[in-house]
Design a protein around this motif. Sequence first.
Motif, short mmCIF file in Angstrom:
data_model
loop_
_atom_site.label_atom_id
_atom_site.label_comp_id
_atom_site.label_asym_id
_atom_site.label_seq_id
_atom_site.Cartn_x
_atom_site.Cartn_y
_atom_site.Cartn_z
N LYS A 16 26.32 36.21 25.60
CA LYS A 16 26.62 35.20 24.57
C LYS A 16 25.37 34.49 24.03
O LYS A 16 24.68 35.05 23.22
N GLU A 39 33.80 33.28 37.40
CA GLU A 39 33.06 32.48 36.44
C GLU A 39 32.78 31.14 37.10
O GLU A 39 33.66 30.57 37.74
N SER A 44 25.82 43.56 25.98
CA SER A 44 27.00 42.70 25.87
C SER A 44 27.31 42.11 27.23
O SER A 44 26.73 42.51 28.25
N GLY A 45 28.28 41.19 27.22
CA GLY A 45 28.72 40.59 28.46
C GLY A 45 29.44 41.59 29.35
O GLY A 45 29.16 41.69 30.55
N ALA A 46 30.36 42.34 28.76
CA ALA A 46 31.13 43.30 29.55
C ALA A 46 30.19 44.29 30.27
O ALA A 46 30.39 44.62 31.44
N ASP A 72 29.65 34.85 37.05
CA ASP A 72 29.65 35.22 35.63
C ASP A 72 29.29 33.98 34.82
O ASP A 72 30.08 33.04 34.72
N PHE A 97 38.25 35.88 33.17
CA PHE A 97 37.98 36.80 32.06
C PHE A 97 36.55 37.32 32.19
O PHE A 97 35.61 36.54 32.23
N HIS A 98 36.42 38.64 32.26
CA HIS A 98 35.08 39.22 32.41
C HIS A 98 34.76 40.28 31.37
O HIS A 98 33.70 40.90 31.44
N GLY A 99 35.67 40.54 30.44
CA GLY A 99 35.37 41.50 29.38
C GLY A 99 36.37 42.64 29.31
O GLY A 99 37.31 42.71 30.11
N ILE A 107 28.28 34.23 31.61
CA ILE A 107 28.20 34.75 30.24
C ILE A 107 28.51 33.67 29.21
O ILE A 107 27.84 33.55 28.20
N GLN A 108 29.54 32.87 29.51
CA GLN A 108 29.91 31.81 28.58
C GLN A 108 29.32 30.45 28.98
O GLN A 108 28.86 29.69 28.14
C1 LIG Z 1 32.80 36.72 26.59
C2 LIG Z 1 32.82 36.88 28.04
C3 LIG Z 1 32.64 38.14 28.65
C4 LIG Z 1 32.53 39.42 27.85
O1 LIG Z 1 31.42 39.43 27.01
P1 LIG Z 1 31.39 40.48 25.78
O2 LIG Z 1 30.01 40.29 25.21
O3 LIG Z 1 32.48 40.11 24.85
O4 LIG Z 1 31.58 41.83 26.35
C5 LIG Z 1 32.59 38.20 30.02
N1 LIG Z 1 32.71 37.09 30.77
C6 LIG Z 1 32.87 35.87 30.23
C7 LIG Z 1 32.97 34.68 31.13
C8 LIG Z 1 32.95 35.72 28.85
O5 LIG Z 1 33.16 34.52 28.32
#
Ligand SMILES: *Cc1c(COP(=O)(O)O)cnc(C)c1O
Length: 392
Positions: A247, A185, A99-101, A218, A133-135, A220-221
């Motif tokens: 993601k 991010e 996962s991202g977190a 980050d 936001f990082h999880g 992730i998104q």
């Molecule tokens: C969604 C998100 C996370 C967390 O990812 P999860 O898979 O939900 O744990 C971390 N950082 C960013 C920028 C995100 O958009």
Amino acid sequence: MDINNADEYFIHTYNRSTVFTKGEDVYLFDDKGNKYLDMGAGIAVSALGYSNEEYKNGLKDQIDKLIHVSNLYYTEPQIKAAKYFTEASGMDKVFFTNSGAEAIEGAIKLARKYAYLKNKDSKGEIIAMNHSFHGRTMGALSVTGTKHYRDPFEPLIGGVSFAEYNDIDSIKALITPDTCAVILETLQGEGGIHPADKEFMTKLRELCTEKDILLILDEIQCGMGRTGKMFAYENYGIKPDIMTSAKALGCGVPIGAFAARKDVADAMCVGDHGSTYGGNPLATAAACKVFEIFKEKDILGHVNEVAPYLKNKLIELQEKYPDIIKDVRGIGLMLGTELSIPAGEIVSEALDNGLVLISAGTNIIRFVPPLIIEKEHIDTAVSILDKIFASK
Ligand SMILES: *Cc1c(COP(=O)(O)O)cnc(C)c1O
């Protein structure tokens, strides 16, 4: 399916409505057969939409071969995914998570270990950003810049302070001899679709290099093609020391990653980190297919073609409804409209009209559609929004 009683069984952390049963192309279908145009992609996950046969067949083949084996052994899909990931990101070494977190947890641990090897007494302080936001895990929450997400779960990990995004002086003011990393991010998602300024990012990179503070981005998104580059930091001509992904990396199969330049990655040794599932054959087979399809289908080229079209359409909407739409911003297919009215209201009316949207914060609509979206889909989405705004 009766959903009336569903929340009797769930720990209530989400307010949910529709029951989705099927996906096709860039559409979702509910249990009553209604069709919805998807402009949310499961929060920037389903980049390839729902009908990519090559992707699905890749997963089916892997299911028949081997779904899981422990990380005590090598697997072909994980080796191939690591090669694809490092080539695409410009990082030297990668660790796959679920996962991202978890990717954020790994990034934090790696930064702390790097600092520890330099100085065993390091306090391993981290500078994070307001509105980030990082999880939701304890480490990821500790660097998430929204107080009401953090407060009920204190005490979190120590040594974290918060600077203003896009304000280099506010970061400088927080640096101490114990600062080991700055985490942000590349383009803030949850916090309201705020891209980093070019000058800020350039200066931050220089500052981190000068002080041997690790820059953690980050992605992730905003990564995996969403901004029209494979990773959003390519828009800035810089590279982080550590980066995170998740993601769209698996396009629906849970997988994340943290990666780093070699000398940073080498701070971790056998026993320092691990995961039972992380990067298992099924998850990494998905990531491999995603990288292959991105190349074959020139997904980045497609994003660069349709994204300006979406942005222009949103700007036209803003010109038509200047009292409702206050701002249109973002990069590529990660766009946001800031509203003067609650976004939740628009999101739920859109759903009633066959359009799936996601909000960010209280007054921002976030557009993170499947990356294969076409101009005709954008026209449909914008005309539904037009109708809703006209009724306000
Ligand atoms: C969604 C998100 C996370 C967390 O990812 P999860 O898979 O939900 O744990 C971390 N950082 C960013 C920028 C995100 O958009």
